[in-house]
Design a protein around this motif. Structure first.
Motif, mmCIF file in Angstrom:
data_model
loop_
_atom_site.group_PDB
_atom_site.id
_atom_site.type_symbol
_atom_site.label_atom_id
_atom_site.label_comp_id
_atom_site.label_asym_id
_atom_site.label_seq_id
_atom_site.Cartn_x
_atom_site.Cartn_y
_atom_site.Cartn_z
ATOM 1 N N LEU A 87 -13.014 -2.105 -42.189
ATOM 2 C CA LEU A 87 -12.091 -1.874 -41.084
ATOM 3 C C LEU A 87 -12.747 -2.201 -39.742
ATOM 4 C CD1 LEU A 87 -10.252 1.410 -42.122
ATOM 5 C CD2 LEU A 87 -9.220 -0.816 -41.694
ATOM 6 N N GLY A 88 -14.026 -1.866 -39.604
ATOM 7 C CA GLY A 88 -14.729 -2.193 -38.375
ATOM 8 C C GLY A 88 -14.804 -3.694 -38.153
ATOM 9 N N LEU A 140 -5.307 -9.982 -42.102
ATOM 10 C CA LEU A 140 -5.279 -9.864 -43.561
ATOM 11 C C LEU A 140 -6.706 -9.785 -44.075
ATOM 12 C CD1 LEU A 140 -3.676 -10.098 -46.309
ATOM 13 C CD2 LEU A 140 -4.125 -12.559 -46.159
ATOM 14 N N VAL A 141 -6.941 -8.886 -45.017
ATOM 15 C CA VAL A 141 -8.232 -8.806 -45.705
ATOM 16 C C VAL A 141 -8.062 -9.424 -47.084
ATOM 17 C CG1 VAL A 141 -9.983 -7.282 -46.675
ATOM 18 C CG2 VAL A 141 -8.997 -6.778 -44.430
ATOM 19 N N LEU A 142 -8.831 -10.462 -47.363
ATOM 20 C CA LEU A 142 -8.742 -11.212 -48.618
ATOM 21 C C LEU A 142 -9.947 -10.855 -49.474
ATOM 22 C CD1 LEU A 142 -7.117 -13.354 -50.149
ATOM 23 C CD2 LEU A 142 -8.442 -15.100 -48.982
ATOM 24 N N VAL A 143 -9.713 -10.212 -50.611
ATOM 25 C CA VAL A 143 -10.786 -9.700 -51.455
ATOM 26 C C VAL A 143 -10.937 -10.576 -52.689
ATOM 27 C CG1 VAL A 143 -11.689 -7.692 -52.682
ATOM 28 C CG2 VAL A 143 -10.249 -7.372 -50.661
ATOM 29 N N ALA A 144 -12.177 -11.011 -52.945
ATOM 30 C CA ALA A 144 -12.507 -11.772 -54.159
ATOM 31 C C ALA A 144 -13.361 -10.872 -55.040
ATOM 32 C CB ALA A 144 -13.251 -13.050 -53.804
ATOM 33 N N PRO A 145 -12.766 -10.194 -56.052
ATOM 34 C CA PRO A 145 -13.526 -9.248 -56.873
ATOM 35 C C PRO A 145 -14.663 -9.938 -57.634
ATOM 36 C CG PRO A 145 -11.160 -8.985 -57.196
ATOM 37 C CD PRO A 145 -11.360 -10.266 -56.444
ATOM 38 N N GLY A 146 -15.694 -9.181 -57.934
ATOM 39 C CA GLY A 146 -16.833 -9.684 -58.708
ATOM 40 C C GLY A 146 -17.561 -8.516 -59.342
ATOM 41 N N VAL A 204 -8.953 -0.582 -51.049
ATOM 42 C CA VAL A 204 -7.545 -0.871 -50.753
ATOM 43 C C VAL A 204 -6.866 0.345 -50.149
ATOM 44 C CG1 VAL A 204 -5.315 -1.460 -51.797
ATOM 45 C CG2 VAL A 204 -7.377 -2.695 -52.497
ATOM 46 N N TRP A 205 -7.184 1.528 -50.675
ATOM 47 C CA TRP A 205 -6.626 2.757 -50.096
ATOM 48 C C TRP A 205 -6.966 2.859 -48.606
ATOM 49 C CZ3 TRP A 205 -8.395 6.737 -54.376
ATOM 50 C CH2 TRP A 205 -7.495 6.650 -55.455
ATOM 51 N N ALA A 206 -8.239 2.649 -48.290
ATOM 52 C CA ALA A 206 -8.692 2.784 -46.906
ATOM 53 C C ALA A 206 -8.005 1.769 -45.991
ATOM 54 C CB ALA A 206 -10.206 2.611 -46.834
ATOM 55 N N LEU A 207 -7.857 0.537 -46.467
ATOM 56 C CA LEU A 207 -7.224 -0.508 -45.656
ATOM 57 C C LEU A 207 -5.741 -0.240 -45.452
ATOM 58 C CD1 LEU A 207 -9.029 -3.628 -47.179
ATOM 59 C CD2 LEU A 207 -9.381 -2.652 -44.915
ATOM 60 N N HIS A 208 -5.065 0.167 -46.507
ATOM 61 C CA HIS A 208 -3.638 0.449 -46.391
ATOM 62 C C HIS A 208 -3.380 1.678 -45.519
ATOM 63 C CE1 HIS A 208 -2.240 -1.981 -50.172
ATOM 64 N NE2 HIS A 208 -2.483 -2.732 -49.111
ATOM 65 N N ASP A 209 -4.260 2.680 -45.594
ATOM 66 C CA ASP A 209 -4.104 3.859 -44.727
ATOM 67 C C ASP A 209 -4.232 3.468 -43.257
ATOM 68 O OD1 ASP A 209 -3.700 5.471 -46.894
ATOM 69 O OD2 ASP A 209 -5.751 6.259 -46.969
ATOM 70 N N ALA A 210 -4.971 2.408 -42.987
ATOM 71 C CA ALA A 210 -5.140 1.917 -41.615
ATOM 72 C C ALA A 210 -4.129 0.830 -41.275
ATOM 73 C CB ALA A 210 -6.554 1.386 -41.425
ATOM 74 N N GLN A 211 -3.074 0.653 -42.111
ATOM 75 C CA GLN A 211 -2.014 -0.339 -41.884
ATOM 76 C C GLN A 211 -2.558 -1.774 -41.838
ATOM 77 O OE1 GLN A 211 1.286 0.797 -41.839
ATOM 78 N NE2 GLN A 211 0.225 2.697 -42.378
#
Length: 491
Positions: free
Chosen positions: A218-219, A228-234, A246-253
């Motif tokens: 978020l910072g 937009l935050v684009l996540v590439a899992p690994g 994802v919870w933290a990002l969605h809570d911050a809209q």
């Protein structure tokens, strides 16, 4: 800035330019244009035809048809900001039109015999054509905007360094999409090669505090104004760790997207499922059988037969020009490989001197080949005749291949038919381009032809082979005319 990273900033709140009215990230006139063309495309022709044929209540019928058409497209989400301008909309317009015909038939039955069926059908026939024209216009404008760094979304990439490098490079290589990478948050401590700004770093060890990842990302997103935050899992970003992030990002809209690792898969082939709460992405196999394949075969043969009849006078003129300016036969025939590595004899108008094949080896030894792959290409090939240069400039030398299409050896649209010595050096990836019939035109021809690198050519061919559809062929045929007139990459 090193690496493939390129900065594209959109006009608006973060770019320092004066903001302008938008619909989502796009020009504000997209929506009124789409609605107006839809309403006028159904209402005006319907009104004129109904009045000409003296049908009862022409104005009322035209207004009802226009209202149904726009309402139908609104319900089917054709006017949303994330849809307008993104696709050419051929299939969407045709399917909506068929639904409209069904609705008008039901309405006609419910209200009694108001308008004759033939008149009603003719009255709404222009609607989807204007709809497709408007969609094409907005898409061209949108692509132009994105090339000048407008109508884009600022993206923060999260992933392991090697994956992040790949994502940044892939997005930077093309400009018609909506995403511009403004920074990377690497997972682990390895070095990034992409050169993108790094304002946070997620350790490779699972954090003890579940909010650590979210605070760091978020910072970074706020510092870079990422939308937009684009996540590439690994391996270092486990499912549970990703869930908390994802919870933290969605809570911050903050919007989040997950990269599944797939490349060049058309959205229509993807289907999302969630058995036992586990997100699963189904990938439909490429179309190889069924109605669309039959339609392609029928359209190929009908189009080839019609083309041969229509272009017979042109064939005669080209033949006379070749014979008058260069000794040798009018036609050039050569073995090529088609679907499933089946050899066939391909026909073209001769554009080179008679001993061109014999001189090719000498040119290759002197390093004259300007292509970086298996094809041999020269911008100023000394073997090409004066008439041959004109024929190649406008792709007239390819016209005799209509005979191959009529025989079922080729298609109107498909990958370029390769030479035997090229196929002999193919790897397993390159062989896949022979899973379909080769074509007279294709993505290769409408995307730059000989100006493309070998890797770009293979990517385009594989994209066509895996994502083929009948409507995609119609689109390529429409773009071919512009490519032929433009002449870019034709040598």
């Amino acid at each position: 800035m090193p690496g493939p990273y390129r900065t594209r900033r959109r006009h608006g709140k973060h770019s320092g330019h004066s903001a302008h009215r938008t619909y989502g990230d796009k020009a504000a006139w997209y929506l009124p244009l789409a609605i107006s063309l839809d309403a006028l495309g159904i209402g005006v022709p319907g009104l004129l035809l109904l009045r000409h044929t003296r049908q009862p209540h022409p104005l009322l019928c035209a207004l009802v048809a226009a209202a149904l058409w726009t309402a139908l497209r609104a319900v089917r989400r054709r006017y949303t900001a994330d849809v307008l301008g993104e696709t050419r909309g051929v299939l969407a317009a045709l399917t909506d039109w068929l639904v409209l015909l069904g609705m008008l038939a039901v309405l006609r039955t419910a209200c009694g015999e108001i308008v004759r069926p033939v008149v009603a059908l003719a009255g709404v026939a222009l609607g989807p054509l204007l709809t497709m024209a408007g969609t094409n216009l907005t898409q061209r404008h949108l692509i132009s905007d994105r090339r000048s760094a407008q109508a884009v979304r600022r993206v923060l990439v999260i992933g392991e360094p090697s994956t992040a490098d790949h994502v940044v490079g892939h997005l930077a290589a093309r400009t018609e999409h909506a995403y511009v990478v403004v920074g990377v948050v690497p997972v682990g401590n390895a070095k990034l090669e992409c050169g993108a700004p790094v304002t946070a770093r997620l350790g490779s060890v699972e954090p003890r505090n579940p909010t650590d990842d979210g605070a760091a990302v978020l910072g970074a997103a706020r510092e870079l104004h990422a939308e937009l935050v684009l996540v590439a899992p690994g391996p270092r970003l486990s499912a549970d760790r990703l869930r908390r992030l994802v919870w933290a990002l969605h809570d911050a809209q903050t919007q989040v997207a997950i990269l599944p690792g797939l490349v060049d898969v058309a959205p229509r082939r993807l289907q999302l499922d969630a058995p036992a709460g586990l997100a699963m992405l189904h990938i439909a196999p490429p179309l190889r059988h069924g109605l669309q394949v039959w339609l392609k075969s029928a359209a190929d043969r009908a189009g080839a037969a019609f083309g041969l009849l229509l272009l017979a006078p042109l064939f005669a003129l080209v033949a006379l020009a070749i014979r008058a300016t260069s000794p040798g036969p009018v036609f050039y025939k050569h073995t090529r490989y088609g679907q499933n590595c089946t050899p066939f004899l391909m026909w073209k108008f001769r554009t080179m001197v008679v001993d061109a094949d014999a001189r090719k080896a000498d040119l290759e030894r002197t390093g004259a080949n300007e292509n970086d792959g298996l094809m041999f290409k020269m911008r100023r090939d000394p073997r090409v005749t004066r008439v041959g240069r004109v024929l190649r400039r406008y792709s007239l030398d390819e016209l005799p291949q209509l005979v191959n299409v009529l025989r079922g050896e080729m298609s109107l649209v498909g990958p370029r038919p390769p030479l035997p010595d090229e196929v002999a050096r193919y790897d397993k990836t390159e062989v896949r381009r022979l899973a379909v019939r080769p074509g007279i035109t294709g993505l290769w021809q409408v995307s730059g032809r000989s100006d493309l690198s070998w890797d770009e050519t293979i990517k385009l061919d594989l994209r066509y082979v895996d994502n083929w559809s009948f409507t995609a062929d119609v689109d390529v045929m429409a773009r071919t005319l512009r490519a032929v007139v433009d002449g870019r990459g034709a040598y």
